[in-house]
Design a protein around this motif. Structure first.
Motif, mmCIF file in Angstrom:
data_model
loop_
_atom_site.group_PDB
_atom_site.id
_atom_site.type_symbol
_atom_site.label_atom_id
_atom_site.label_comp_id
_atom_site.label_asym_id
_atom_site.label_seq_id
_atom_site.Cartn_x
_atom_site.Cartn_y
_atom_site.Cartn_z
ATOM 1 N N ILE A 46 2.960 13.850 4.555
ATOM 2 C CA ILE A 46 3.214 12.554 5.192
ATOM 3 C C ILE A 46 4.150 12.670 6.406
ATOM 4 O O ILE A 46 3.994 11.957 7.397
ATOM 5 C CB ILE A 46 3.723 11.497 4.169
ATOM 6 C CG1 ILE A 46 3.823 10.101 4.806
ATOM 7 C CG2 ILE A 46 5.037 11.886 3.545
ATOM 8 C CD1 ILE A 46 2.518 9.461 5.183
ATOM 9 N N ARG A 90 4.713 4.991 5.394
ATOM 10 C CA ARG A 90 4.526 6.307 4.777
ATOM 11 C C ARG A 90 3.255 6.379 3.929
ATOM 12 O O ARG A 90 3.272 6.733 2.750
ATOM 13 C CB ARG A 90 5.766 6.695 3.956
ATOM 14 C CG ARG A 90 7.014 6.851 4.833
ATOM 15 C CD ARG A 90 8.216 7.312 4.046
ATOM 16 N NE ARG A 90 8.081 8.671 3.559
ATOM 17 C CZ ARG A 90 8.310 9.760 4.291
ATOM 18 N NH1 ARG A 90 8.669 9.648 5.560
ATOM 19 N NH2 ARG A 90 8.177 10.954 3.765
ATOM 20 N N THR A 91 2.151 6.019 4.568
ATOM 21 C CA THR A 91 0.830 6.178 3.960
ATOM 22 C C THR A 91 -0.174 6.219 5.122
ATOM 23 O O THR A 91 0.107 5.652 6.184
ATOM 24 C CB THR A 91 0.533 5.032 2.963
ATOM 25 O OG1 THR A 91 -0.592 5.371 2.174
ATOM 26 C CG2 THR A 91 0.282 3.710 3.660
ATOM 27 N N ALA A 142 0.836 -1.202 0.000
ATOM 28 C CA ALA A 142 0.000 0.000 0.000
ATOM 29 C C ALA A 142 0.873 1.255 0.000
ATOM 30 O O ALA A 142 0.593 2.229 -0.696
ATOM 31 C CB ALA A 142 -0.914 -0.006 1.226
ATOM 32 N N GLU A 143 1.921 1.204 0.787
ATOM 33 C CA GLU A 143 2.869 2.326 0.854
ATOM 34 C C GLU A 143 3.482 2.573 -0.526
ATOM 35 O O GLU A 143 3.545 3.709 -1.003
ATOM 36 C CB GLU A 143 3.955 1.975 1.871
ATOM 37 C CG GLU A 143 5.001 3.039 2.114
ATOM 38 C CD GLU A 143 6.068 2.542 3.101
ATOM 39 O OE1 GLU A 143 6.603 1.426 2.907
ATOM 40 O OE2 GLU A 143 6.352 3.263 4.075
ATOM 41 N N LYS A 144 3.872 1.510 -1.190
ATOM 42 C CA LYS A 144 4.484 1.627 -2.519
ATOM 43 C C LYS A 144 3.536 2.294 -3.506
ATOM 44 O O LYS A 144 3.949 3.135 -4.307
ATOM 45 C CB LYS A 144 4.885 0.234 -3.012
ATOM 46 C CG LYS A 144 5.415 0.228 -4.441
ATOM 47 C CD LYS A 144 5.842 -1.162 -4.888
ATOM 48 C CE LYS A 144 6.224 -1.128 -6.372
ATOM 49 N NZ LYS A 144 6.540 -2.458 -6.888
ATOM 50 N N CYS A 193 -5.266 11.767 3.848
ATOM 51 C CA CYS A 193 -4.507 11.698 2.597
ATOM 52 C C CYS A 193 -3.985 13.075 2.174
ATOM 53 O O CYS A 193 -2.964 13.184 1.506
ATOM 54 C CB CYS A 193 -5.359 11.098 1.473
ATOM 55 S SG CYS A 193 -5.578 9.315 1.655
ATOM 56 N N HIS A 251 0.944 4.148 -2.781
ATOM 57 C CA HIS A 251 0.295 5.343 -2.196
ATOM 58 C C HIS A 251 -1.190 5.139 -1.932
ATOM 59 O O HIS A 251 -2.009 6.001 -2.238
ATOM 60 C CB HIS A 251 0.525 6.564 -3.096
ATOM 61 C CG HIS A 251 1.970 6.743 -3.458
ATOM 62 N ND1 HIS A 251 2.914 7.152 -2.554
ATOM 63 C CD2 HIS A 251 2.630 6.521 -4.619
ATOM 64 C CE1 HIS A 251 4.099 7.189 -3.147
ATOM 65 N NE2 HIS A 251 3.958 6.808 -4.394
ATOM 66 N N ARG A 252 -1.523 3.979 -1.427
ATOM 67 C CA ARG A 252 -2.916 3.735 -1.021
ATOM 68 C C ARG A 252 -3.001 3.843 0.490
ATOM 69 O O ARG A 252 -2.135 3.319 1.195
ATOM 70 C CB ARG A 252 -3.329 2.291 -1.370
ATOM 71 C CG ARG A 252 -3.506 1.968 -2.815
ATOM 72 C CD ARG A 252 -4.168 0.595 -2.950
ATOM 73 N NE ARG A 252 -3.290 -0.515 -2.580
ATOM 74 C CZ ARG A 252 -2.579 -1.225 -3.466
ATOM 75 N NH1 ARG A 252 -2.623 -0.938 -4.753
ATOM 76 N NH2 ARG A 252 -1.816 -2.223 -3.066
ATOM 77 N N PRO A 253 -4.037 4.461 1.034
ATOM 78 C CA PRO A 253 -4.227 4.393 2.487
ATOM 79 C C PRO A 253 -4.571 2.960 2.914
ATOM 80 O O PRO A 253 -5.088 2.179 2.123
ATOM 81 C CB PRO A 253 -5.396 5.338 2.745
ATOM 82 C CG PRO A 253 -6.066 5.535 1.439
ATOM 83 C CD PRO A 253 -5.058 5.261 0.354
#
Ligand SMILES: [Zn+2]
Lengths: 268, 280
Positions: free
Chosen positions: A249, A139-140, A97-99, A245, A101-103
């Motif tokens: 970050i 980081r998301t 998810a971090e990769k 979002c 950029h998904r919460p």
């Protein structure tokens, strides 16, 4: 808000077999979801559900503890008690998810991590510790919701987040009231007394700085109106996810660290 | 879930009262040997090499350079976050019995000249359980180390979360693990030394996050209590289950180091990471 129930009364609701589980909520909150499997190390733990889907059109990663709705389902998902590979699957999907950029949205609903030989052999302690530490700097945005039981470190492994919401009748605790009574008073039958003294209700969580939001349940509990409770959860997520979002970050991570850092009662 | 683990821990606590009689009965091999012999070996069973429990004061004495220890947050004592009955009294009793104000002592020190931050948990204080003070002191120790580019050596010994603080004790797992991550992301070295017993919420947080994890021989390391597991699987577990050697075999411990060699091994590891002699 419906009538105020005691911690014990709420515990009965949480243990009610007809209380909705993640599988009930899923189609009413998310669209286009695909379930993901395995930790890429050892196996696929059915006690942890992982998926990619959409919330209001926005791609999100969903991680949840899975309760069964009958004995067969419960056997398959080990009564929502994950093994280490379940937590490692959760971490893999969080990293993914971090990769992209998904919460991440975590649903907590477990009596606790599984206590067994294989779980110890595969490092239950390490798996939970790793999740806690890694989620702290993921980081998301991460939002966690306690659906029913939030038991012990097994719950916290999905509970390091930017904001914690808790369903009105759900509980979050260091240990089940039964276990608590058994340790402190050597008498598991004092479960009710323990539940009243432990401060495990949604209001307790807000007061102690553990949760930020209480999600209201329909009169008599979540099972009385699945559509309504799903709507309430979705309404909360639709509000909080865009808000988190939008945030820078690094600011978000600082706030996440502080949220946990400030919990505690000590005198200097 | 942890009830039976606590029973085991408690039982061993009671055993330790026998320390004041002239014989030592080992909780691992069940054999007795002269207490004086056990004490001479810094509380190691002369028959099976079980490494018994040390007080924080004893551990500091055999680990760091003479007079180098400088305690951090020494006056911190616990509040009562969920107004748990008799919690204050319980704390007072423990403090009087042990001569320390909480289940962990933290500070700066040097080990054969290498500067570091050390934390020593003491299982005599409310079973080494982690509540607000343990969580706060450990978090501050890692933050201090991160700020001052120091390594951390943490001796763990705990029955798990402190039940009397309810959910607040659970949150200390997040707090401490977050501080470990902060220190780690700054490139700091963290060495965990698991001592008897390292269990529950401490195993499931900062104890398991060391860059290097050392264990003393035959000590108990685990997440869930032995009896809880036996009740789940309905059979007896082998004697060596959850001992240091078992966790080593399963890949969760880097090395098992005897007490008499610990100081020298720690010193070498610190120097290998460039923490040479300098002023703290
Ligand atoms: Zn022995």
């Amino acid at each position: 808000m419906s009538e105020k129930k005691s911690a014990w009364e709420r515990l009965q609701l949480v243990h009610n077999v007809s209380r909705p589980t993640i599988r009930d909520y899923l189609p009413l909150i998310f669209t286009d979801y695909y379930e993901m499997h395995g930790d890429r190390l050892c196996g696929d733990d059915k006690a942890i559900f992982g998926a990619i889907g959409r919330l209001d059109g926005r791609p999100v990663t969903i991680i949840a503890q899975v309760k069964g709705r009958d004995i067969n389902e419960n056997k398959a998902c080990n009564f929502a008690m994950p093994h280490p590979e379940g937590y490692r699957k959760a971490l893999r999907l969080a990293r993914q998810a971090e990769k992209f950029h998904r919460p991440v949205i975590c649903f907590i609903d477990t009596p606790g991590a599984f206590c067994g030989v294989a779980a110890e052999e595969r490092g239950m302690g390490e798996a939970i510790a790793r999740n806690i530490a890694e989620f702290m700097t993921l980081r998301t945005p991460v939002i966690s919701i306690v659906l029913g039981e939030g038991g012990s470190g097994g719950a916290l492994a999905l509970g390091v987040c930017d904001e914690l919401a808790i369903l009105e009748n759900a509980q979050y605790s260091v240990l089940s009231p039964r276990g608590f009574a058994s340790i402190l008073w050597k008498d598991a039958s004092r479960e009710q007394e323990a539940s009243e003294i432990m401060q495990i209700t949604a209001e307790d969580m807000v007061r102690l700085g553990v949760a930020e939001t209480i999600i209201e349940e329909p009169l008599g509990g979540a099972h009385n109106d699945l559509d309504k409770i799903s709507e309430n959860i979705k309404e909360y997520l639709s509000k909080i996810i865009p808000k988190k979002c939008e945030k820078d970050i690094d600011v978000l991570l600082k706030e996440r660290y502080t949220k946990f850092r400030k919990i505690g009662a000590f005198i200097e | 879930m942890f009830e039976d683990l606590f029973k085991v821990v408690k039982k061993r606590f009671n055993d330790s009262e026998d320390d004041y009689k002239p014989m030592f009965k080992c909780p691992r091999c069940q054999e007795t040997s002269p207490l004086i012999r056990y004490e001479e070996l810094h509380r190691v069973c002369p028959l099976c090499n079980y490494h018994g429990r040390l007080s924080a004061q004893e551990r500091i004495q055999i680990t760091v350079d003479k007079e180098s220890f400088c305690e951090l947050d020494s006056g911190m004592t616990s509040g009562n976050p969920i107004d748990f009955p008799d919690y204050e009294e319980k704390q007072k009793e423990s403090a009087e019995k042990t001569g320390i104000s909480e289940a962990v002592v933290t500070g700066t020190a040097t080990i054969k000249g290498s500067p570091c931050v050390v934390g020593i948990m003491d299982s005599r204080y409310m079973m080494g359980s982690m509540g607000s003070v343990v969580g706060e002191k450990i978090s501050r120790a890692f933050e201090y180390a991160a700020e001052n580019n120091l390594p951390v050596v943490m001796f763990t010994a705990s029955g798990g979360a402190r039940m009397q603080e309810g959910i607040v004790s659970l949150m200390q797992m997040a707090k401490t693990s977050g501080a470990v991550k902060l220190h780690s992301d700054k490139g700091g070295l963290y060495i965990t030394v698991m001592t008897d017993p390292t269990t529950g919420g401490v195993t499931a947080s900062f104890a398991s996050l060391g860059d290097i994890i050392i264990a003393e021989p035959k000590v108990l390391i685990g997440f869930a209590g032995r009896r809880v597991i036996e009740n789940t699987i309905r059979q007896r577990l082998p004697e060596d289950f959850q001992l240091a050697e078992f966790m080593f075999e399963k890949g969760f411990v880097d090395m098992i180091v005897e007490r008499r060699k610990m100081r020298s091994v720690l010193s070498h590891l610190l120097k290998l990471h460039g923490y040479d002699k300098k002023e703290v």
